[in-house]
Design a protein around this motif. Sequence first.
Motif, PDB file in Angstrom:
ATOM      1  N   ARG A 158       6.829   3.143  -8.355  1.00  0.00           N
ATOM      2  CA  ARG A 158       7.418   1.896  -7.858  1.00  0.00           C
ATOM      3  C   ARG A 158       8.918   2.088  -7.613  1.00  0.00           C
ATOM      4  O   ARG A 158       9.756   1.358  -8.106  1.00  0.00           O
ATOM      5  N   GLY A 178      10.064   2.136  -4.474  1.00  0.00           N
ATOM      6  CA  GLY A 178      10.381   1.483  -3.197  1.00  0.00           C
ATOM      7  C   GLY A 178      10.497   2.472  -2.047  1.00  0.00           C
ATOM      8  O   GLY A 178      10.805   2.085  -0.922  1.00  0.00           O
ATOM      9  N   PRO A 197       8.137   4.798   0.045  1.00  0.00           N
ATOM     10  CA  PRO A 197       6.677   4.938   0.133  1.00  0.00           C
ATOM     11  C   PRO A 197       6.142   6.344  -0.130  1.00  0.00           C
ATOM     12  O   PRO A 197       5.150   6.501  -0.840  1.00  0.00           O
ATOM     13  N   ASP A 212       6.285   6.972  -3.840  1.00  0.00           N
ATOM     14  CA  ASP A 212       5.330   6.147  -4.592  1.00  0.00           C
ATOM     15  C   ASP A 212       3.895   6.602  -4.348  1.00  0.00           C
ATOM     16  O   ASP A 212       3.080   6.645  -5.279  1.00  0.00           O
ATOM     17  N   ARG A 261       1.430   7.898  -7.339  1.00  0.00           N
ATOM     18  CA  ARG A 261       0.157   7.194  -7.565  1.00  0.00           C
ATOM     19  C   ARG A 261      -1.027   8.137  -7.338  1.00  0.00           C
ATOM     20  O   ARG A 261      -2.045   8.037  -8.011  1.00  0.00           O
ATOM     21  N   CYS A 304      -0.639   3.400  -1.172  1.00  0.00           N
ATOM     22  CA  CYS A 304       0.176   2.174  -1.242  1.00  0.00           C
ATOM     23  C   CYS A 304      -0.483   1.142  -0.323  1.00  0.00           C
ATOM     24  O   CYS A 304       0.066   0.817   0.749  1.00  0.00           O
ATOM     25  N   GLU A 353      -0.654  -1.910  -0.267  1.00  0.00           N
ATOM     26  CA  GLU A 353       0.116  -3.120   0.041  1.00  0.00           C
ATOM     27  C   GLU A 353       0.974  -2.947   1.299  1.00  0.00           C
ATOM     28  O   GLU A 353       1.464  -3.925   1.861  1.00  0.00           O
ATOM     29  N   LEU A 354       1.129  -1.672   1.743  1.00  0.00           N
ATOM     30  CA  LEU A 354       1.923  -1.416   2.955  1.00  0.00           C
ATOM     31  C   LEU A 354       1.037  -1.143   4.173  1.00  0.00           C
ATOM     32  O   LEU A 354       1.541  -0.871   5.262  1.00  0.00           O
ATOM     33  N   VAL A 380       4.001  -7.927   3.818  1.00  0.00           N
ATOM     34  CA  VAL A 380       4.836  -7.187   2.859  1.00  0.00           C
ATOM     35  C   VAL A 380       6.030  -8.056   2.463  1.00  0.00           C
ATOM     36  O   VAL A 380       6.790  -8.510   3.320  1.00  0.00           O
ATOM     37  N   LEU A 434       9.180  -7.610   0.328  1.00  0.00           N
ATOM     38  CA  LEU A 434       9.970  -6.644  -0.454  1.00  0.00           C
ATOM     39  C   LEU A 434      10.550  -7.312  -1.694  1.00  0.00           C
ATOM     40  O   LEU A 434      11.090  -8.425  -1.617  1.00  0.00           O
ATOM     41  N   ASN A 471       5.764  -7.961  -3.542  1.00  0.00           N
ATOM     42  CA  ASN A 471       4.544  -7.140  -3.652  1.00  0.00           C
ATOM     43  C   ASN A 471       4.793  -5.657  -3.359  1.00  0.00           C
ATOM     44  O   ASN A 471       3.897  -4.834  -3.454  1.00  0.00           O
ATOM     45  N   TYR A 472       6.000  -5.304  -2.996  1.00  0.00           N
ATOM     46  CA  TYR A 472       6.397  -3.888  -2.925  1.00  0.00           C
ATOM     47  C   TYR A 472       7.897  -3.828  -3.221  1.00  0.00           C
ATOM     48  O   TYR A 472       8.664  -4.652  -2.710  1.00  0.00           O
TER      49      TYR A 472
END
Length: 475
Positions: free
Chosen positions: A320, A322, A324, A327, A331, A419, A421-422, A446, A448, A451-452
């Motif tokens: 997390r 920020g 991508p 992250d 993950r 990711c 959510e993106l 999204v 900012l 949720n991301y």
Amino acid sequence: MADEAVLVWFRQDLRLNDNPALYQAAKQGRILPVYILPAAQQDGWFPGAASRWWLHHSLDSLGKRLGGALRLFQGEALELIPELLHQTGIKKVYWNRDFQPAQMQRDRRLQQHLEQQGIQVTTFNASLLWEPTQVLKSDGSPYRVYTPFFRHGCLKQPEPRYPLPAPPSIKTMSSAPNGLSLQQLELLPDSPWYRQIARQWQPGEPGAGDRLASFVEQRLASYQRGRDHPGLDATSRLSPHLHFGELSPNQIWYVARHAELPRACEPDRERFMAELGWREFSHYLLYHWPELPQSNFQPKFDRFDWSDDPESLRAWQQGRTGIPMVDAGMRELWQTGYMHNRVRMIVGSFLVKNLRQHWHRGQAWFWDTLVDADLANNSASWQWVAGSGADAAPYFRIFNPVTQGEKFDPKGGYVRRFCPELAALPDKYLHSPWQAPVSVLKKSGVQLGTNYPRPMVDLKLSRAEALAAFAAIKQ
Ligand code: FAD
């Protein structure tokens, strides 16, 4: 008869094929196959959580292949092996050499002790294509740079040993101390966090063989072109199998060498074999510089001004930040126990340079979470990323995770997978959502900071700060 039997000590060679210690022992007569897990406090590099999960299943697989004869123990080999020999009357011990510093020291002491007791100890090389003492510069000193090491050192040696088959028959001792059950080794955690990881891998020798066969059939021919793209399934994913010795580098070397490929794919074959060379190089460095996991190869990095910020370390670990590409990589690691090589370099550079955290922190997190965590490869690679290593990427070469993402994940398949959510962002903004117009963010769902995360550092500014910190240690 016990005095014709051989105790075969399995270590990072959990296989029947191309296992010289097992092969030669099986020729002699009955064998007593043994595996010893060190006590956690005995070994500073006790396997991390993901490795323990793998080891549990790899031992399970080997135990079955040996018809239930594998005896498991936990503790100090220096005590357990003499005790087992005493109890069984066995007078011969075979093992495959381990080139890690603590293990080499232990093995030397054990061998000396056993030989003083009249026990015959025979050891073999089963984990490296070339032994580290075999490859030296003309002045007798070890290489420090990969390309001459591989081209002039390794490739000028005789070809690596041709792999052995599994022993045609294995007779095991029927009367031997029982040892522990696999469950008693307590390699699996109480909470089954590994379920997701388990779906992606098949630990054990049969899984390793399947993985090698499918790689050579389907992906070797495009390895060079695909290997840097984390969204493609283009690499072999043999690293955990190699780490636990479920197959040998010799088996991979010869399968790759003899694979039938169109002439245009020769660079793919060569590139893949050169990656096995990087593995050799890491193990070679660890052999000649046993401090590699702890100390900067280049001592000037001892003066580097590292930052100490547990909160930003946690954000990196949990994916997390920020950013991508970073992250997605962190993950991927958490969800699969693996991370693509290109992304290991990106997340490593981000941690060490943009966040200026000591490479030991990244090394430790990888040690715990990677299924292929390997002392030599992990330590050498972290030092390479940090710029402190032998033949390292220079410190001032700082990976930009946005341009790396645009280049190696241009359609965003990798980032969108890890990711989600993106996922609805257009490709243009996927690797730098903070640059997207508000209307685009809104349309893509999204938010900012909600949720991301917003980027935890300014990439340009943190790069400049890292370069300034480096300038201070340069002289
Ligand atoms: P392929 O591309 O299919 O390569 C075939 C084999 O070659 C690999 O299985 C591996 O054994 C070897 N290899 C490939 N690249 C490297 C490399 N750069 N260095 C050494 N050997 C290599 N690898 C580990 O096995 N264990 C680790 O703990 C580890 N930690 C790393 C940490 C960092 C920060 C970085 C940048 C790299 C690390 N690597 C490590 C190296 C590399 O990322 C993995 O070996 C590779 O991603 C494994 O995927 P693969 O089997 O599909 O590789």
